[in-house]
Scaffold this motif. Structure first.
Motif, mmCIF file in Angstrom:
data_model
loop_
_atom_site.group_PDB
_atom_site.id
_atom_site.type_symbol
_atom_site.label_atom_id
_atom_site.label_comp_id
_atom_site.label_asym_id
_atom_site.label_seq_id
_atom_site.Cartn_x
_atom_site.Cartn_y
_atom_site.Cartn_z
ATOM 1 N N LYS A 21 0.829 -1.207 0.000
ATOM 2 C CA LYS A 21 0.000 0.000 0.000
ATOM 3 C C LYS A 21 0.863 1.257 0.000
ATOM 4 O O LYS A 21 1.817 1.371 0.756
ATOM 5 N N GLU A 22 0.451 2.242 -0.839
ATOM 6 C CA GLU A 22 1.179 3.509 -0.895
ATOM 7 C C GLU A 22 1.108 4.236 0.443
ATOM 8 O O GLU A 22 2.075 4.856 0.881
ATOM 9 N N ASP A 23 -0.064 4.171 1.095
ATOM 10 C CA ASP A 23 -0.228 4.882 2.361
ATOM 11 C C ASP A 23 0.740 4.363 3.423
ATOM 12 O O ASP A 23 1.239 5.141 4.252
ATOM 13 N N ASP A 24 1.003 3.063 3.397
ATOM 14 C CA ASP A 24 1.959 2.507 4.359
ATOM 15 C C ASP A 24 3.363 3.036 4.102
ATOM 16 O O ASP A 24 4.113 3.338 5.041
ATOM 17 N N LEU A 25 3.729 3.147 2.831
ATOM 18 C CA LEU A 25 5.041 3.711 2.499
ATOM 19 C C LEU A 25 5.137 5.164 2.932
ATOM 20 O O LEU A 25 6.158 5.611 3.464
ATOM 21 N N LEU A 26 4.079 5.915 2.693
ATOM 22 C CA LEU A 26 4.083 7.326 3.091
ATOM 23 C C LEU A 26 4.166 7.461 4.608
ATOM 24 O O LEU A 26 4.854 8.339 5.127
ATOM 25 N N GLU A 27 3.467 6.583 5.331
ATOM 26 C CA GLU A 27 3.520 6.634 6.793
ATOM 27 C C GLU A 27 4.919 6.308 7.314
ATOM 28 O O GLU A 27 5.401 6.909 8.270
ATOM 29 N N ALA A 28 5.573 5.343 6.660
ATOM 30 C CA ALA A 28 6.891 4.906 7.125
ATOM 31 C C ALA A 28 7.988 5.892 6.760
ATOM 32 O O ALA A 28 8.923 6.104 7.541
ATOM 33 N N TYR A 29 7.908 6.486 5.574
ATOM 34 C CA TYR A 29 9.049 7.261 5.065
ATOM 35 C C TYR A 29 8.733 8.725 4.754
ATOM 36 O O TYR A 29 9.617 9.466 4.327
ATOM 37 N N GLY A 30 7.470 9.155 4.958
ATOM 38 C CA GLY A 30 7.126 10.536 4.633
ATOM 39 C C GLY A 30 7.922 11.546 5.430
ATOM 40 O O GLY A 30 8.469 12.518 4.883
ATOM 41 N N GLU A 31 8.003 11.336 6.729
ATOM 42 C CA GLU A 31 8.732 12.280 7.576
ATOM 43 C C GLU A 31 10.216 12.309 7.224
ATOM 44 O O GLU A 31 10.859 13.357 7.256
ATOM 45 N N GLN A 32 10.763 11.165 6.857
ATOM 46 C CA GLN A 32 12.166 11.105 6.439
ATOM 47 C C GLN A 32 12.395 11.990 5.211
ATOM 48 O O GLN A 32 13.354 12.760 5.158
ATOM 49 N N LEU A 33 11.501 11.923 4.219
ATOM 50 C CA LEU A 33 11.648 12.735 3.012
ATOM 51 C C LEU A 33 11.474 14.214 3.309
ATOM 52 O O LEU A 33 12.159 15.061 2.726
ATOM 53 N N ARG A 34 10.586 14.546 4.234
ATOM 54 C CA ARG A 34 10.399 15.956 4.575
ATOM 55 C C ARG A 34 11.649 16.527 5.248
ATOM 56 O O ARG A 34 12.020 17.674 5.014
ATOM 57 N N ILE A 35 12.306 15.718 6.061
ATOM 58 C CA ILE A 35 13.564 16.178 6.664
ATOM 59 C C ILE A 35 14.624 16.359 5.585
ATOM 60 O O ILE A 35 15.396 17.327 5.594
#
Length: 809
Positions: free
Chosen positions: A752-766
């Protein structure tokens, strides 16, 4: 080759061959310090060279030469004279394997300020009739003597000002023993009874109580169905089950493993069992994603076990043992290890080498160590203890003996008559082996005596010293031992260091009091050394036992005082103050969960761990012999070093190039997902990268973030505390219109895309914040590319709300 006296037959042959038949060999050693016979060391190889080589000053140019280094810069004159006296008696060509008088004597060259308290002393303790063990009495005597040393004025050389003297410190004193096993505990207890800090090392590092608990916990995390490690984990201070509790759990369900019984107990409503299962599940999740070293850090943080053992007796050493386990984990990882199961196998392997436990962490403490452990060290004051214990001659009682030169010898067994008796070859090997063992014991004594810089104490606790003195005096008289040294017959009659020490004291000019006790007309040996002999009668030893029996041992634990309500108001006030201070809560305690310097991957890991509750798949079950994590690393390595220009034309050629240039191993290259890579090449994202003005890969950075970004549940007041964060961006490219795009490659098998965003979204924003900071330009897009989904996923640029409602965004 240094320490050449400790080489064995094979090593000597290798050095001979590698050095052009000995023509290019420079060997350094001291035969008198060859103390590793149990490891196969054979000092005869160095001794042969020492006896046949010519002195350097008189040898011909192409001949084999030797240089005698007999200058001693460690010990003062009094110590060197005593060592020379002792070993000129016993280390002879006839009885000690080495002729000490033929150029082996110490030549003192160090400068020491004159001191009235320095020299050599022998204390003979008459323990006859004393109820307690000789070892206990001896330890108490040593503790009392250490107290007296500490009470004296300046007696030791001041290193910073060699012409002046300074008082004794605990760290100046070392207690040396032939073996500390089964003796160190007694000495530590008695020294602490007198308030003397002591640090020591013990064999069996992994067998200490605290190490058994933490390794059992690791084994339970790896496989909870094994009963043997699970029991000590339940009974440990971490979970606090009693034996009765474990027995009740076992009775809940008998036809399964103990873990199954715990699960059944939890299902029946047992809150403690449920809490244990919840903790264990969390630890197993951590073990999937963390390396062994980081897993230990997390376990220590969650269980507070290092702090628990610190409150126990000998707490600093116990805590140092736990922290030292992390060093072994780091060594395992440096060797390429990554998984908990492999680390446990690594511990089993290194545990066979006889690791030592840590010494107590103290800068000013008496050192308690074996003679083997003291080799290479030096101390202002050395106390040779446990000298009355007999040598371990178990090797000569074996039924089967094997000698590299003389072959095999066995006992004769008459099965029919059920009789077992020795044979002549075996008796000959016994004589030879005993002689070699005693020679090594004498060399051990040399190592012990030469560790002392200024003061050397010998302590002998004997049940009937008068009888032992008479026996030694008769032996000395019959063998006519004197200026010519001990004979082989006298040497073979030795059973302990006390035999040698008492014999040397009887022949010393200062030993008149001992000679008077024997009535044997012994002639003293001429020597420049001085020996202060103190014979302590059994009445004094009994008084010492009575004096210290009522003194409570000083431990590292807390003192509990039971006070009534009618105690003094001042005491009540003091108790109130203590309660107030002990109940103080450190306002920044929550920040202990965060490292002052962290990594962006830590942030992703906290979200990612929720998605992975499984155990890591073993490498041998993998198609390519690599774990999923290792295959993911191979994909990232390929994306880091591949040539994007050549990649479109021929993917296989590019893979082969990276293998040839050793960026990838053959196994890693085989594991690459070609289908996923081709899908990426056909994606619009790859076209954008090819059309970019500039492309940077694996770009490392360092930035500062508020602590709330790392730990969202921090209190509001701590949210803005700064934390240094480091990371590495997989790919940063700039498009023709100047827009910056941050791209991160993911190989996770997440559907699921949402799971990837939950796991790595904050990392990409940093990543985006860091790029905007050091490029001084805004980032247009944050992208994740999933090789598993064959898809580009856009990460929202806006920051999500973290922490409490009052936390800043």
């Amino acid at each position: 080759v240094d320490e050449y006296q400790d080489v064995n037959e094979l090593q000597d042959m290798l050095f001979y061959a590698l050095s052009g038949r000995g023509q290019k060999l420079f060997a350094v050693g001291d035969v008198k310090q060859s103390i590793y016979g149990f490891r196969g060391a054979d000092p005869s190889h160095f001794l042969r060279k020492q006896n046949t080589f010519q002195p350097y000053t008189s040898a011909e140019a192409n001949s084999q030469k030797k240089v005698i280094l007999n200058g001693n810069f460690r010990s003062r004159l009094e110590i060197c004279n005593a060592v020379n006296y002792f070993f000129s008696l016993f280390m002879t060509g006839r009885g000690g394997g080495i002729d000490y008088r033929a150029g082996e004597a110490l030549n003192p060259l160090a400068d020491f300020a004159k001191s009235p308290e320095c020299g050599v002393r022998l204390d003979i303790l008459d323990c006859a009739g004393v109820e307690e063990r000789n070892l206990v009495i001896e330890a108490r005597h040593v503790a009392r003597e250490i107290q007296r040393l500490m009470e004296r004025g300046p007696v030791l050389r001041d290193r910073e000002n060699p012409d002046c003297l300074r008082p004794v410190r605990y760290a100046d004193i070392a207690i040396l023993m032939r073996s500390v096993r089964e003796k160190a505990g007694v000495y530590v207890e008695e020294l602490r009874r007198f308030g003397i800090p002591v640090c020591y090392e013990l064999e069996g590092y992994l067998e200490t109580a605290e190490m058994r608990v933490i390794t059992a916990l690791l084994r339970t995390i790896d496989n909870p169905t094994r009963d043997v490690p699970l029991v000590p984990v339940l009974l440990s201070p971490i979970f606090g089950f009693t034996p009765d509790d474990v027995a009740k759990i076992r009775l809940v369900k008998r036809d399964t493993t103990l873990y199954g019984a715990v699960a059944a107990s939890a299902a029946q409503g047992d809150q403690r069992s449920a809490a244990f299962l919840q903790s264990l599940q969390e630890y197993r999740r951590l073990a999937v994603t963390l390396s062994p070293a980081r897993l230990l850090d997390k376990l220590y943080e969650l269980t507070s076990y290092p702090e628990i053992v610190l409150a126990m007796e000998d707490g600093p050493r116990r805590r140092a043992n736990l922290l030292g386990l992390k060093n072994h984990a780091l060594a395992f990882e440096q060797g390429g290890g990554r998984h908990l199961g492999g680390f446990l196998a690594y511990l089993d392997q290194i545990g066979k080498r006889g690791l030592k436990s840590a010494a107590a962490a103290s800068n000013d403490a008496v050192r308690l160590m074996s003679i083997h452990g003291s080799k290479g060290l030096q101390f202002p004051i050395c106390i040779y203890a446990c000298g009355s214990i007999k040598f371990n001659l178990a090797d000569i009682r074996e039924n089967v003996m094997l000698d590299e030169a003389d072959g095999l010898a066995i006992r004769y067994c008459d099965v029919q008559n059920r009789v077992r008796q020795t044979t002549l070859p075996r008796e000959l090997l016994c004589v030879k082996r005993r002689k070699k063992m005693l020679e090594e014991e004498l060399r051990l004594t040399y190592v012990a005596m030469t560790r002392a810089e200024e003061q050397l104490y010998f302590v002998l606790s004997v049940d009937r010293p008068q009888k032992m003195l008479v026996q030694k005096a008769i032996s000395l008289y019959l063998h006519k031992i004197g200026d010519r040294g001990a004979t082989e017959a006298f040497f073979d009659d030795t059973n302990s260091f006390a035999d040698w020490m008492l014999a040397s004291a009887l022949l010393h000019p200062d030993g008149q009091e001992l000679r008077d006790k024997t009535g044997i007309p012994l002639k003293p040996v001429e020597t420049d050394s001085h020996l202060k002999i103190q014979f302590i009668e059994k009445e004094a030893m009994a008084a010492l036992a009575e004096e210290t029996a009522s003194v409570p041992a000083v431990t590292d634990g807390a003192v509990c005082v039971n006070l009534g309500d009618d105690c003094d108001p001042k005491i009540q006030s003091l108790i109130a103050q203590l309660r107030a201070r002990f109940s103080y809560q450190y306002p920044y305690a929550a920040l202990r969960q965060i490292e002052a310097k962290s990594s962006v991957s830590d942030i992703a890991e906290k979200a990612e761990i929720k998605l992975h509750s499984f155990t890591s798949r073993p490498a041998f079950l993998s198609k390519f012999g690599l774990t999923p994590a290792e295959r993911g690393t191979a994909m990232h390595t390929f994306m880091q070093f591949c040539n994007f220009e050549a990649l479109k034309d021929n993917l296989q050629d590019e893979i082969e190039r990276l293998v040839e240039w050793e960026y990838l191993s053959e196994e890693a290259a085989t594991s690459l997902d070609r289908k996923a890579l081709r899908a990426f090449l056909e994606d619009d994202l790859f076209a954008r990268i090819q059309g970019a003005v500039s492309v940077r890969r694996e770009m490392r950075f360092l930035t500062e973030l508020p602590a709330g970004r790392i730990q969202p549940d921090l209190p509001t007041l701590l949210w803005k505390e700064p934390v240094v964060v480091q990371g590495a961006i997989d790919c940063l490219f700039e498009e023709a219109d100047g827009g910056l795009v941050v791209l991160d490659f993911k190989t996770d098998r997440i559907e699921k895309e949402d799971d990837l965003l939950e796991a790595y979204g904050e990392q990409l924003r940093i990543y985006g914040e860091a790029v905007a900071g050091f490029m001084n330009r805004p980032v247009r897009e944050l992208l994740l590319y999933s090789f598993h989904l064959h898809k580009t996923i856009q990460v929202p640029m806006e920051k999500t709300k973290m922490g409490s409602d009052d936390a800043p965004l």
